[in-house]
Design an enzyme around this catalytic site. Sequence first.
Site, PDB file in Angstrom:
ATOM      1  N   SER A 274       0.790  -1.176  -0.034  1.00 50.99           N
ATOM      2  CA  SER A 274       0.155  -0.095  -0.038  1.00 50.99           C
ATOM      3  C   SER A 274       0.766   1.465  -0.006  1.00 50.99           C
ATOM      4  O   SER A 274       0.289   2.271  -0.201  1.00 50.99           O
ATOM      5  CB  SER A 274      -0.967  -0.097   1.451  1.00 50.99           C
ATOM      6  OG  SER A 274      -0.225  -0.153   2.157  1.00 50.99           O
TER       7      SER A 274
ATOM      8  N   HIS B 199      -0.352   4.806   6.919  1.00 50.09           N
ATOM      9  CA  HIS B 199       0.375   5.421   5.991  1.00 50.09           C
ATOM     10  C   HIS B 199       0.744   7.099   6.222  1.00 50.09           C
ATOM     11  O   HIS B 199      -0.084   7.588   6.696  1.00 50.09           O
ATOM     12  CB  HIS B 199      -0.820   5.328   4.499  1.00 50.09           C
ATOM     13  CG  HIS B 199      -1.016   3.734   4.408  1.00 50.09           C
ATOM     14  ND1 HIS B 199      -2.214   3.419   4.895  1.00 50.09           N
ATOM     15  CD2 HIS B 199      -0.440   2.791   4.057  1.00 50.09           C
ATOM     16  CE1 HIS B 199      -2.439   2.274   4.456  1.00 50.09           C
ATOM     17  NE2 HIS B 199      -1.321   1.655   3.981  1.00 50.09           N
TER      18      HIS B 199
ATOM     19  N   ASP C  45      -3.200   8.193   7.824  1.00 48.84           N
ATOM     20  CA  ASP C  45      -4.071   7.313   8.693  1.00 48.84           C
ATOM     21  C   ASP C  45      -3.338   6.514   9.561  1.00 48.84           C
ATOM     22  O   ASP C  45      -2.284   6.675   9.931  1.00 48.84           O
ATOM     23  CB  ASP C  45      -5.162   6.396   7.624  1.00 48.84           C
ATOM     24  CG  ASP C  45      -4.125   5.463   6.948  1.00 48.84           C
ATOM     25  OD1 ASP C  45      -2.766   5.334   6.929  1.00 48.84           O
ATOM     26  OD2 ASP C  45      -4.615   4.823   5.983  1.00 48.84           O
TER      27      ASP C  45
END
Length: 371
Positions: free
Chosen positions: A42, A339, A336
């Site tokens: 991610s 990340h 978040d």
Amino acid sequence: MGSSHGGASALVALCFLAELALRGAGAAGEPLVPAIFVFGDSTVDVGNNNFLPGCKADCRANYPLYGVDYPSGEPTGRFSNGYNLADHIARFLGFPESPPAYGSLPLEGIIGQMMSGINFASGGSGLQDVTGKALCGRVHSMSDQLDRFTSVVQMMGNGSYDLASRSLVFISVGSNDLFEYAGGNATLAPTRNDTAFLQGLVASYRSYLQELYAAGARKFSIVSPSLVGCCPTQRFAGWLKNDTDGYGCFGTANNLSRQLYPMVLSMLEDLSLGLDGMNYSICDSAALADSVFNRTVSPMAVLDTGCCGGSGRFGSAKCDKSATLCPNRADYLFWDGFHPTETASAVPALAIFADPGMFVHPINISTLAAL
Ligand SMILES: *[C@@H]1O[C@H](CO)[C@@H](O)[C@H](O)[C@H]1NC(C)=O
Ligand SMILES: *[C@@H]1O[C@H](CO)[C@@H](O)[C@H](O)[C@H]1NC(C)=O
Ligand SMILES: *[C@@H]1O[C@H](CO)[C@@H](O)[C@H](O)[C@H]1NC(C)=O
Ligand SMILES: *[C@@H]1O[C@H](CO)[C@@H](O)[C@H](O)[C@H]1NC(C)=O
Ligand SMILES: *[C@@H]1O[C@H](CO)[C@@H](O)[C@H](O)[C@H]1NC(C)=O
Ligand SMILES: *[C@@H]1O[C@H](CO)[C@@H](O)[C@H](O)[C@H]1NC(C)=O
Ligand SMILES: *[C@@H]1O[C@H](CO)[C@@H](O)[C@H](O)[C@H]1NC(C)=O
Ligand SMILES: *[C@@H]1O[C@H](CO)[C@@H](O)[C@H](O)[C@H]1NC(C)=O
């Protein structure tokens, strides 16, 4: 003394340049490589999971408030408020942003898109095939990502060999393997032998690089996992387990990041001796993160709390429409629970591109691209 002062000044300069790079348009003129092929998790996914049936919502980022600072203001599947690491790298190399997600391409568009690059990364994935399956339902493992790449290369025939050899392969992976292992999944780690576990990850890494080399790739940019124990959800985990290090982060997880980097580096040194024409650049993200958390320099004011999701402890609550958004995103290291913000991910990106040898070894990708 002198050298640590020099290091700090260089990093201040680095952060300043990263700011400039963020504000400016992508570099003008011809890109420095014909194409970029992106693999990993991610930190670099630009929407592959949006198209993956069976991938749980937690492992997608295609809903608000993701993307609030992306040019369109819309969520794209990037796990960021705006650009992510792959976008910043692409911009430094002269592209407008990351190449598109493989999953977003119509079948007839894939070969044409190969000419300037494709992003194969999938949030939740890791070096092991099993990583991400429990949390995400389905992810594209590194093996899946490579299968997609090599099958397109095969379809293209011999022209692809030259293209692949001149292009940049950019890989950011490993954090999810460390999260899951540190989190203590007994199925994944029955023996709890850290050395054996990390050696297994490095062996997988080695085989992926060999596969890419066999498909023609020669220029590899590798990003080792950052101090994964410092992201808000892991700070929370460390606090719950009473296992915190000097930064208040999850100690076990950070220890794994620190141990992994030298192992990946020596694997690369060894591998490149046997693979003619292979060149690489590796970023020691754990050391770079150290310099941020020990406040040798403080590019961002808030290092422990996610901007989106501020209501949970350390801002680790879900980042969706009901989340609290911090007032100034650029003041936050984390977007978040896992990340970095767009601003924060520009810092390693600039190091990867231009670092003179502090955190990126043996060469930066500006040099790698020019080979
Ligand atoms: C551990 O991982 C396995 C394999 O992915 C999964 O089936 C299992 O549910 C996980 N257990 C926990 C406690 O997360
Ligand atoms: C493709 O390239 C490889 C390596 O350059 C060569 O060995 C092979 O014969 C070529 N195949 C075709 C069909 O041209
Ligand atoms: C852990 O694994 C390493 C590498 O496989 C091995 O050399 C070592 O003996 C193991 N340690 C224990 C306590 O089993
Ligand atoms: C947490 O760990 C510290 C040091 O290892 C210990 O002194 C303390 O009692 C522990 N606290 C709890 C609540 O377990
Ligand atoms: C981290 O590693 C250091 C030495 O490498 C060790 O002293 C420390 O106990 C480890 N901490 C954790 C939480 O594993
Ligand atoms: C590129 O790799 C070759 C071997 O594959 C090596 O001899 C050469 O020094 C590398 N170039 C740089 C700039 O590291
Ligand atoms: C902070 O981290 C950097 C990078 O690892 C290191 O060079 C520096 O010595 C550290 N400074 C302090 C005060 O711990
Ligand atoms: C990249 O590294 C080289 C030395 O390896 C250095 O001379 C150069 O300034 C660095 N940055 C760029 C943008 O080339």
